[in-house]
Design a protein around this motif. Sequence first.
Motif, short mmCIF file in Angstrom:
data_model
loop_
_atom_site.label_atom_id
_atom_site.label_comp_id
_atom_site.label_asym_id
_atom_site.label_seq_id
_atom_site.Cartn_x
_atom_site.Cartn_y
_atom_site.Cartn_z
N ILE A 1 -11.94 -13.66 -3.05
CA ILE A 1 -10.57 -14.15 -3.14
C ILE A 1 -9.85 -13.32 -4.18
O ILE A 1 -10.39 -13.03 -5.25
N LEU A 2 -8.61 -12.93 -3.86
CA LEU A 2 -7.76 -12.20 -4.81
C LEU A 2 -6.53 -13.03 -5.09
O LEU A 2 -5.82 -13.44 -4.17
N LEU A 3 -6.29 -13.30 -6.37
CA LEU A 3 -5.10 -14.02 -6.79
C LEU A 3 -4.28 -13.10 -7.69
O LEU A 3 -4.84 -12.24 -8.37
N HIS A 4 -2.97 -13.30 -7.70
CA HIS A 4 -2.09 -12.44 -8.48
C HIS A 4 -1.27 -13.26 -9.48
O HIS A 4 -0.81 -14.35 -9.15
N THR A 5 -1.11 -12.71 -10.67
CA THR A 5 -0.14 -13.21 -11.63
C THR A 5 0.80 -12.03 -11.91
O THR A 5 0.66 -10.96 -11.30
N GLU A 6 1.70 -12.21 -12.83
CA GLU A 6 2.65 -11.14 -13.12
C GLU A 6 1.95 -9.84 -13.53
O GLU A 6 2.27 -8.77 -13.02
N ARG A 7 0.96 -9.93 -14.41
CA ARG A 7 0.31 -8.73 -14.93
C ARG A 7 -1.14 -8.56 -14.51
O ARG A 7 -1.76 -7.54 -14.82
N LEU A 8 -1.70 -9.57 -13.85
CA LEU A 8 -3.13 -9.56 -13.57
C LEU A 8 -3.44 -9.75 -12.10
O LEU A 8 -2.73 -10.44 -11.38
N LEU A 9 -4.56 -9.15 -11.71
CA LEU A 9 -5.20 -9.43 -10.43
C LEU A 9 -6.47 -10.19 -10.78
O LEU A 9 -7.25 -9.74 -11.64
N LEU A 10 -6.69 -11.33 -10.17
CA LEU A 10 -7.88 -12.13 -10.39
C LEU A 10 -8.77 -11.97 -9.17
O LEU A 10 -8.40 -12.35 -8.07
N LYS A 11 -9.94 -11.35 -9.38
CA LYS A 11 -10.87 -11.05 -8.30
C LYS A 11 -12.09 -11.97 -8.44
O LYS A 11 -12.77 -11.95 -9.47
#
Length: 178
Positions: A4-14
């Motif tokens: 799963i890949l999630l996005h925030t303003e400055r980060l990619l959460l893998k």
Amino acid sequence: MEQILLHTERLLLKSLTPSIIHHVFHTKSKDEIIAYLGTNEQGYLHYKEMHEMGMETHRISMFLFLLIDKQSNTPIGECGFHTWNKTHRRAEVFYNIYSENMKQKGYMKEALHTVLEFGFSQLNLHRIQALIDDNNTPSKKLLLHFGFVKEGTLREDYVVNNTSEDSDCYSLLQHEWK
């Protein structure tokens, strides 16, 4: 479970799950694993031990995210859940920024919001708890920011340098998050 890949303003959460960690250790070289996880030799050995010794039982598992800085495309930390009890819908949250120069920049506040939302909405958690040292002011501020409530102190709960130390227990319930 697939990645799963999630996005925030400055980060990619893998996402990293036990099955993903096993897959990485079965298909990549040591150098490729270190690069993939954005870790050093000590981190590699930690993940290798998890791979070899096991990370889950029939009821308890883990679910974590590598925090990847979008600008540099490098992992800067991790955030997720361990002791995830699917039956009782609870887990303990943990978080870590790898280097001191990346701390105090709001990355963990940015990541933790997304991870908490994921935990309550996608993992169907009812309770998320955190165990921290009472002197860990940054963690205390972070947890209070998201509405965690201090429940009490677990006496001599964990060992650091062969010394048993206390943990303060904070929790957040699903209905408090909404």
